[in-house]
Enzyme design. Sequence first.
Site, PDB file in Angstrom:
ATOM      1  N   CYS A  85      43.986  58.203  41.668  1.00 15.11           N
ATOM      2  CA  CYS A  85      43.782  58.299  40.225  1.00 15.11           C
ATOM      3  C   CYS A  85      45.037  58.689  39.449  1.00 15.11           C
ATOM      4  O   CYS A  85      45.046  58.621  38.221  1.00 15.11           O
ATOM      5  CB  CYS A  85      42.664  59.280  39.924  1.00 15.11           C
ATOM      6  SG  CYS A  85      41.066  58.780  40.611  1.00 15.11           S
ATOM      7  N   ARG A 210      20.540  61.640  32.627  1.00 15.63           N
ATOM      8  CA  ARG A 210      20.240  61.267  34.025  1.00 15.63           C
ATOM      9  C   ARG A 210      21.220  61.914  34.988  1.00 15.63           C
ATOM     10  O   ARG A 210      22.424  61.904  34.777  1.00 15.63           O
ATOM     11  CB  ARG A 210      20.302  59.741  34.164  1.00 15.63           C
ATOM     12  CG  ARG A 210      20.114  59.238  35.587  1.00 15.63           C
ATOM     13  CD  ARG A 210      19.892  57.746  35.604  1.00 15.63           C
ATOM     14  NE  ARG A 210      21.041  56.990  35.125  1.00 15.63           N
ATOM     15  CZ  ARG A 210      22.023  56.556  35.926  1.00 15.63           C
ATOM     16  NH1 ARG A 210      22.010  56.845  37.223  1.00 15.63           N
ATOM     17  NH2 ARG A 210      23.012  55.840  35.428  1.00 15.63           N
ATOM     18  N   CYS A 221      30.498  62.447  33.814  1.00 12.18           N
ATOM     19  CA  CYS A 221      31.250  61.638  34.773  1.00 12.18           C
ATOM     20  C   CYS A 221      32.050  60.554  34.060  1.00 12.18           C
ATOM     21  O   CYS A 221      31.557  59.929  33.119  1.00 12.18           O
ATOM     22  CB  CYS A 221      30.315  60.965  35.766  1.00 12.18           C
ATOM     23  SG  CYS A 221      29.175  62.084  36.617  1.00 12.18           S
TER      24      CYS A 221
END
Length: 453
Positions: A85, A210, A221
């Site tokens: 990343c 969720r 996220c």
Amino acid sequence: MPYNPRKAFVVGVGMTKFDKPRGERDYPELALEATTKALLDAEINYDQVETAAVGYCYGDSTCGQRALYQMGMTGIPIVNVNNNCSTGSSAFVHAVTAIMSGQADAALALGFEKMAPGSLGSAWDDRANPMEGTTAQLFEIEGEKEYKDEEFGPFSARIFAAAGLEYMEKYGAKQEHIAKIAAKNHTHSVKNPYAQFRFPQTHEQVAKARKITRELTLPMCSPTSDGAAAAVVVSEEFVQKHNLQDRAIELVGMGVSTDTPKLYEDRSRIELAGSDMTRRASSIAYKQAGVSPKDIQVIELHDCFAPNELITYEALGLCGKGEAHKLVDAGDNTYGGKWVVNPSGGLESKGHPLGATGLGMIFYLTLQLREEAGDLQVKNVKNAMSHNLGLGGSCVVTVLRKPGFYKKGKTTADRLGYNVANEVRTVSEADLAKVRSKHVSDYLPPALPESKL
């Protein structure tokens, strides 16, 4: 004899919108848009670029050449970089090093990614996983049987969720603090036209969304994304020769680190998330820049998952040990506080095309320091910092500021013809013609699809 590196300056930045992977744009088109914009911003031609570093995680070995041959086949070195990343920042490090070492006076750093929808996964099942040590220790610390199958979630999410859980267990932070960080980033991104998500969320909405792991909900996220970003880096001699004082932003500190034995010896979920890399890289960058955390005003921080932003506050020295949640409660991570962290919306909201993420940070911070960040502008920015982390591991921390010779003149809007911070446009054949080399093969496909012209 002590080494006395030359100074390096960012004189051009360009970026595409970060967007949901849909298969609509291939990486050469994304790369061409970001590179063309960066060269237009610098007002130089690709023929003046002497070396290039290209970062991406998904693709064959010479995608960088395929991407840049559209700009010209000039024979310059093109190095392809893959560092998880932190790939985009690692490409930036290559370009900066070429300038500081005297190998070049003008370098290009480009990062892009064309990703598959859904959670990250490996394409390689016939060889050792580079993070198998981290995997094994996390299972040992948490006890694999504590998780029901449906609570496992993607492994990268599980690592950062576990780090956040340890921070809460040790220091009294609450799940609410992580939800507040995610809500803050989603609220920031509303004003960012380059962001993948542009709708605000309250921390209550974030908390009730969720679940992706036992601890994390979807808005906590970062999504998979397609996108590209680029930066032109030059020497001080190049700045003066081409009268680029009205756009040059100096790199005053750059720390690069990999993991230390703390990763495993401390048996800490926080350390498994790469915190020691951040401590080391930021310490180097602060020392080089001659600043401390209190001298920084704006930070683009690697919030791949909201708990990582929480634990990184401490690792960057923004707060004392175990006090990150107090920083959240005080509002010292947003406009009006001590620092504005992720005014772009961060990875959670603006998107995370792995190879482009670190260079996207350089794009936003360059505009902040030029006072051209539009609706995202932070007041009185003197020093700006980027933090780009890749597990496995690599961390790059940079500190940028205006040089002493900086002067107001042409703006990015003047050079590109529109307010870059508040609007995203693709490039035209006329834009490309201004910066493209004359040395392009007729065998290459058209640089821009007809549908984009």
